[in-house]
Design a protein around this motif. Sequence first.
Motif, mmCIF file in Angstrom:
data_model
loop_
_atom_site.group_PDB
_atom_site.id
_atom_site.type_symbol
_atom_site.label_atom_id
_atom_site.label_comp_id
_atom_site.label_asym_id
_atom_site.label_seq_id
_atom_site.Cartn_x
_atom_site.Cartn_y
_atom_site.Cartn_z
ATOM 1 N N ARG A 251 0.662 -1.218 0.019
ATOM 2 C CA ARG A 251 0.092 0.150 0.051
ATOM 3 C C ARG A 251 0.925 1.307 0.014
ATOM 4 N N HIS A 252 2.135 1.377 -0.220
ATOM 5 C CA HIS A 252 3.001 2.330 -0.294
ATOM 6 C C HIS A 252 4.260 2.150 -1.125
ATOM 7 N N GLY A 253 3.957 1.501 -2.228
ATOM 8 C CA GLY A 253 5.133 1.377 -3.158
ATOM 9 C C GLY A 253 6.475 0.751 -2.937
ATOM 10 N N SER A 254 6.284 -0.180 -1.777
ATOM 11 C CA SER A 254 7.385 -0.803 -1.520
ATOM 12 C C SER A 254 7.403 -2.212 -2.235
ATOM 13 N N THR A 255 7.890 -3.247 -1.748
ATOM 14 C CA THR A 255 8.231 -4.640 -2.472
ATOM 15 C C THR A 255 6.854 -4.987 -3.211
ATOM 16 N N GLN B 40 16.072 -13.305 -6.656
ATOM 17 C CA GLN B 40 17.147 -13.341 -7.831
ATOM 18 C C GLN B 40 16.396 -13.169 -9.251
ATOM 19 N N SER B 41 15.749 -14.201 -9.337
ATOM 20 C CA SER B 41 15.067 -14.270 -10.852
ATOM 21 C C SER B 41 14.355 -13.048 -11.095
ATOM 22 N N PHE B 42 13.361 -12.618 -10.055
ATOM 23 C CA PHE B 42 12.705 -11.382 -10.358
ATOM 24 C C PHE B 42 13.253 -10.098 -10.295
ATOM 25 N N ARG B 43 14.377 -10.035 -9.553
ATOM 26 C CA ARG B 43 15.290 -8.785 -9.956
ATOM 27 C C ARG B 43 15.978 -8.807 -11.397
ATOM 28 N N GLU B 44 16.507 -10.014 -11.546
ATOM 29 C CA GLU B 44 17.150 -10.268 -13.077
ATOM 30 C C GLU B 44 16.116 -9.962 -14.075
ATOM 31 N N LYS B 45 14.879 -10.342 -14.105
ATOM 32 C CA LYS B 45 13.923 -9.918 -15.038
ATOM 33 C C LYS B 45 13.401 -8.517 -15.232
ATOM 34 N N CYS C 235 7.461 -1.968 -6.109
ATOM 35 C CA CYS C 235 6.354 -1.543 -6.842
ATOM 36 C C CYS C 235 6.467 -0.093 -7.424
ATOM 37 N N ALA C 236 6.849 0.837 -6.654
ATOM 38 C CA ALA C 236 6.925 2.135 -7.398
ATOM 39 C C ALA C 236 7.833 2.467 -8.492
ATOM 40 N N HIS C 237 9.087 1.819 -8.259
ATOM 41 C CA HIS C 237 10.076 1.716 -9.388
ATOM 42 C C HIS C 237 9.588 0.971 -10.680
ATOM 43 N N LEU C 238 8.880 -0.319 -10.219
ATOM 44 C CA LEU C 238 8.556 -0.995 -11.335
ATOM 45 C C LEU C 238 7.466 -0.274 -12.222
ATOM 46 N N LEU C 239 6.588 0.122 -11.516
ATOM 47 C CA LEU C 239 5.683 1.080 -11.922
ATOM 48 C C LEU C 239 6.035 2.333 -12.972
ATOM 49 N N ALA C 240 7.196 2.762 -12.563
ATOM 50 C CA ALA C 240 7.695 3.949 -13.009
ATOM 51 C C ALA C 240 8.380 3.722 -14.416
ATOM 52 N N ALA C 241 9.023 2.614 -14.406
ATOM 53 C CA ALA C 241 9.935 1.793 -15.549
ATOM 54 C C ALA C 241 9.109 1.365 -16.384
#
Length: 127
Positions: free
Chosen positions: A51-55, A81-86, A92-98
């Motif tokens: 609920r705040h853009g963390s993991t 590791q797999s998640f970070r590599e992909k 969440c916040a960084h994933l959505l921004a990307a």
Amino acid sequence: MDKMEHAKQLRAITETHYNCAQSVLVPFAREMGMSEEQACALGAHFGSGMRHGSTCGALTGALMVLGAMGCGEEEARAMLQSFREKNGCTDCAHLLAAAKERGEEKKPHCDRLVCECVQGLLDLTTK
């Protein structure tokens, strides 16, 4: 219905919103020794990066499944590791921004991460 189909079905329901964590948890409810309703309740506050853009909720849901199924640190590290590599990161916040920078809309982006985590769980737990 297999677990991937179940996750996709949950994400397609518009009357009730299943967040990313719930969409990963619910298909694995039986293996975790709980009802789908309990799995849904467990994941209720883990969507949108707790609920705040963390993991990412899909990732936290996957880690909860691994723990509930008795998997150890090795499987958790492999999932992370797999998640970070992909995806380059886990927040969440960084994933959505990307995703936005790539022109990818939020829902398809999150749906993809849910499917990725469900597949990762299937790969790790059906060896």
